[in-house]
Write an enzyme that holds these catalytic residues in place. Structure first.
Site, PDB file in Angstrom:
ATOM      1  N   GLU A  21      -3.282   7.727  -4.590  1.00 48.62           N
ATOM      2  CA  GLU A  21      -3.633   7.025  -5.843  1.00 48.62           C
ATOM      3  C   GLU A  21      -4.811   7.700  -6.634  1.00 48.62           C
ATOM      4  O   GLU A  21      -5.787   8.084  -5.509  1.00 48.62           O
ATOM      5  CB  GLU A  21      -3.730   5.672  -5.785  1.00 48.62           C
ATOM      6  CG  GLU A  21      -2.681   4.726  -5.317  1.00 48.62           C
ATOM      7  CD  GLU A  21      -2.713   3.129  -5.646  1.00 48.62           C
ATOM      8  OE1 GLU A  21      -3.819   2.864  -6.100  1.00 48.62           O
ATOM      9  OE2 GLU A  21      -1.718   2.560  -4.920  1.00 48.62           O
ATOM     10  N   ARG A  35       0.904  -1.154  -0.003  1.00 48.18           N
ATOM     11  CA  ARG A  35       0.049   0.038   0.084  1.00 48.18           C
ATOM     12  C   ARG A  35       0.901   1.297  -0.038  1.00 48.18           C
ATOM     13  O   ARG A  35       1.774   1.315   0.756  1.00 48.18           O
ATOM     14  CB  ARG A  35      -0.985  -0.025   1.197  1.00 48.18           C
ATOM     15  CG  ARG A  35      -2.236  -1.123   1.258  1.00 48.18           C
ATOM     16  CD  ARG A  35      -3.216  -0.243   0.029  1.00 48.18           C
ATOM     17  NE  ARG A  35      -4.459  -1.196   0.004  1.00 48.18           N
ATOM     18  CZ  ARG A  35      -4.378  -2.362  -0.885  1.00 48.18           C
ATOM     19  NH1 ARG A  35      -3.307  -2.407  -1.683  1.00 48.18           N
ATOM     20  NH2 ARG A  35      -5.616  -2.854  -0.974  1.00 48.18           N
ATOM     21  N   HIS A  57      -0.612   0.105  -9.956  1.00 52.75           N
ATOM     22  CA  HIS A  57      -1.158  -0.819  -9.149  1.00 52.75           C
ATOM     23  C   HIS A  57      -1.743  -2.127  -9.910  1.00 52.75           C
ATOM     24  O   HIS A  57      -3.056  -2.249 -10.001  1.00 52.75           O
ATOM     25  CB  HIS A  57      -2.375  -0.164  -8.499  1.00 52.75           C
ATOM     26  CG  HIS A  57      -2.668  -0.909  -7.297  1.00 52.75           C
ATOM     27  ND1 HIS A  57      -3.242   0.101  -6.083  1.00 52.75           N
ATOM     28  CD2 HIS A  57      -2.795  -2.035  -6.837  1.00 52.75           C
ATOM     29  CE1 HIS A  57      -3.373  -0.883  -4.905  1.00 52.75           C
ATOM     30  NE2 HIS A  57      -3.094  -2.317  -5.504  1.00 52.75           N
TER      31      HIS A  57
HETATM   32  C1  GLV Z   1      -4.855  -4.906  -4.324  1.00 52.56           C
HETATM   33  O1  GLV Z   1      -4.169  -3.963  -3.906  1.00 52.56           O
HETATM   34  C2  GLV Z   1      -5.239  -5.923  -3.100  1.00 52.56           C
HETATM   35  O2  GLV Z   1      -5.303  -5.378  -2.223  1.00 52.56           O
HETATM   36  O3  GLV Z   1      -5.985  -6.845  -3.552  1.00 52.56           O
END
Ligand code: GLV
Ligand code: GLV
Length: 326
Positions: free
Chosen positions: A269, A240, A287
């Site tokens: 983001e 994250r 991402h």
């Molecule tokens: C994506 O970021 C997830 O947490 O699956």
């Protein structure tokens, strides 16, 4: 009996939607963009189930807007977008999608690691420019991977998978654990060592972040951490974004406190801290950690199965608050 109404906040792979349609009236956000907060709160007024993404805040306001709700299934393993204690207070089951994306995300971390180590992106850019003058001994000199020390911050499922994949490269593995619990798999298979955060910073050549985002991990990597890292070290983040203070990272990369960064996630983001995109020693992915066809399909199936269980009053397979069923 009326079939329950279910809302899915973004198009997800058909495998999951097909399962849901067997038992529910399914409405899917037709636009390939996040649903606005206002629209979401309106739509969920008559929904018994919702599948949502990490872009949705699942909090008291959301639950208040959805009086018929029987459960919420996150289409993600990370769940910092969900106020789990609030859900639990309301005896509202919530779930995530662990396991099915573990290898995909670890492989993405490796893609970033190699891309940073070997300057894959600038080298590719030179080839496309048509200006490569031909082979040269000093072009795009990279860093070694084999034998270098890999530091895993957060040795959960994904961190463990990333570490296991290092076996072919004979990398000493260090790891930290917020619970300070030993990871038996890593210790027995890889001779990995549980170390303090400071030791991991000082001894690692590549540091890969897999810790969940919570108040204790926000800005875990700030100015102090970068100063402790080797000037030749690289940081990889597929977890994250807010675990890294992006301003401090920018400074560390510009001043040579660290050598490079490979990022799949960002502090705000989809915005990027100004200046990062101008640096050559950074690889930036949008991402896509779990973005393989099988992982994304399996996430859809798992989220659907979880939601169906909640609609039927059963405990979902990967429940974030199983204690509500006790
Ligand atoms: C994506 O970021 C997830 O947490 O699956
Ligand atoms: C979650 O963070 C995992 O490692 O699966």
């Amino acid at each position: 009996m009326d079939r329950p109404k279910v809302y899915v906040t973004r198009q997800i792979p058909e495998e999951g939607l097909a399962l849901l349609r067997r038992v529910a009236e399914v409405e899917v956000n037709p636009v390939d963009a996040p649903v606005s907060r206002n629209e979401l709160l309106k739509i969920v007024a008559d929904c018994e189930g919702v599948i949502g993404l990490l872009t949705e805040r699942i909090d008291a306001e959301f639950f208040d807007a959805a009086p018929k709700l029987k459960g919420y299934a996150n289409y993600a393993v990370g769940f910092d977008n969900i106020d789990v204690p609030e859900a639990t207070r309301r005896s509202m089951p919530v779930s995530n999608t662990p396991d099915v994306l573990t290898n995909a995300t670890a492989e993405c971390a490796w893609a970033l690691l190699f891309a940073v180590a070997r300057q894959v992106i600038p080298a590719d850019r030179l080839m496309r420019s048509g200006e490569w003058p031909g082979w040269g001994p000093l072009q795009f000199i990279g860093g070694d991977v084999s034998g270098k020390t890999l530091g895993i911050v957060g040795a959960g499922r994904i961190g463990t998978a990333m570490a296991r994949m290092s076996r072919g490269f004979n990398m000493p593995v260090l790891y930290t654990s917020s619970s300070n619990r030993r990871n038996e798999v890593l210790e027995s298979e890889l001779n990995a060592r549980l170390v303090s955060f400071e030791e991991l910073l000082e001894a690692s050549d590549y540091i890969s972040l897999h810790t969940p985002l919570n108040p204790g991990t926000k800005h875990l990597f700030g100015a102090d951490a970068f100063v402790r890292m080797k000037p030749t070290a690289c940081i990889i983040n597929t977890g994250r974004g807010p675990v890294i203070d992006e301003q401090a990272l920018l400074h560390a990369l510009k001043t040579g406190e660290i050598a490079g960064a490979g990022l799949d996630v960002y502090e705000n983001e989809p915005a990027l801290t100004p200046g990062l995109a101008e640096l050559e020693n950074v690889v930036l992915l949008p991402h896509i950690g779990s973005g393989t066809a099988s992982a994304r399909a399996d996430m859809a199936v798992l989220a659907a199965r979880n939601l169906i269980a909640m609609l039927e009053g059963r405990k979902p397979e990967t429940c974030l608050n199983p204690e509500i069923y006790d």
